[in-house]
Design a protein around this motif. Structure first.
Motif, mmCIF file in Angstrom:
data_model
loop_
_atom_site.group_PDB
_atom_site.id
_atom_site.type_symbol
_atom_site.label_atom_id
_atom_site.label_comp_id
_atom_site.label_asym_id
_atom_site.label_seq_id
_atom_site.Cartn_x
_atom_site.Cartn_y
_atom_site.Cartn_z
ATOM 1 N N VAL A 36 -4.186 8.277 -16.093
ATOM 2 C CA VAL A 36 -3.005 7.822 -15.357
ATOM 3 C C VAL A 36 -1.743 8.019 -16.198
ATOM 4 O O VAL A 36 -0.719 8.487 -15.705
ATOM 5 N N TYR A 63 -1.006 9.043 -8.662
ATOM 6 C CA TYR A 63 -1.539 8.067 -7.712
ATOM 7 C C TYR A 63 -2.341 8.770 -6.621
ATOM 8 O O TYR A 63 -3.448 8.362 -6.294
ATOM 9 N N GLU A 64 -1.785 9.832 -6.077
ATOM 10 C CA GLU A 64 -2.447 10.544 -4.979
ATOM 11 C C GLU A 64 -3.777 11.151 -5.398
ATOM 12 O O GLU A 64 -4.687 11.248 -4.590
ATOM 13 N N SER A 66 -5.771 9.972 -7.812
ATOM 14 C CA SER A 66 -6.582 8.979 -8.508
ATOM 15 C C SER A 66 -7.634 8.384 -7.587
ATOM 16 O O SER A 66 -7.475 8.367 -6.367
ATOM 17 N N LYS A 71 -5.988 3.653 -8.694
ATOM 18 C CA LYS A 71 -4.913 3.212 -7.807
ATOM 19 C C LYS A 71 -4.703 1.712 -7.913
ATOM 20 O O LYS A 71 -3.561 1.238 -7.951
ATOM 21 N N ILE A 74 -2.899 1.019 -11.214
ATOM 22 C CA ILE A 74 -1.480 1.372 -11.110
ATOM 23 C C ILE A 74 -0.722 0.275 -10.369
ATOM 24 O O ILE A 74 0.324 -0.201 -10.817
ATOM 25 N N ARG A 75 -1.243 -0.144 -9.232
ATOM 26 C CA ARG A 75 -0.582 -1.191 -8.441
ATOM 27 C C ARG A 75 -0.488 -2.503 -9.213
ATOM 28 O O ARG A 75 0.548 -3.167 -9.207
ATOM 29 N N LEU A 89 6.942 2.214 -5.297
ATOM 30 C CA LEU A 89 5.823 3.152 -5.244
ATOM 31 C C LEU A 89 5.511 3.529 -3.802
ATOM 32 O O LEU A 89 5.340 4.711 -3.479
#
Length: 101
Positions: A36, A63-64, A66, A71, A74-75, A89
């Motif tokens: 990431v 992100y797309e 992952s 994901k 990341i969030r 995002l």
């Protein structure tokens, strides 16, 4: 930076302390976090506007492509900084990873 700190923490603690089942799970999490974070150093050597544009594109791309765990990480990492980052995002993803900053 948060990713590097989390990797360091994962390396210093036992899997149980990390809330993970075993060493393989720890290694998988370290790999996911490093994947990431990999694109972001390339954004550091330019003007602020260009850095932000590159970072937005890198984050949206990462992100797309992952998996669900990445994901979620990341969030959660963005949420730790504030809900407005999660909302940003979502806006970037709806714009196809491209925003005029």
């Amino acid at each position: 930076m948060a990713g590097l700190l989390e990797i360091r923490s994962l390396a210093r603690q036992t899997p149980a302390e990390n809330g993970l089942p075993d060493k393989e799970a720890v290694l998988a999490r370290v790999l996911m976090i490093s994947e990431v974070c990999h694109s972001f150093p390339a954004t550091a050597d330019s003007s602020r506007a260009l850095r932000e544009r590159r970072a937005v594109h890198a984050l949206a791309w990462r992100y797309e492509c992952s998996d669900a765990d990445a994901k979620q990480w990341i969030r959660e990492s963005l949420q730790d900084r504030g809900q407005e980052y999660v909302q940003a995002l979502d806006v970037v993803l709806k714009a196809g990873g491209q925003l005029d900053l």
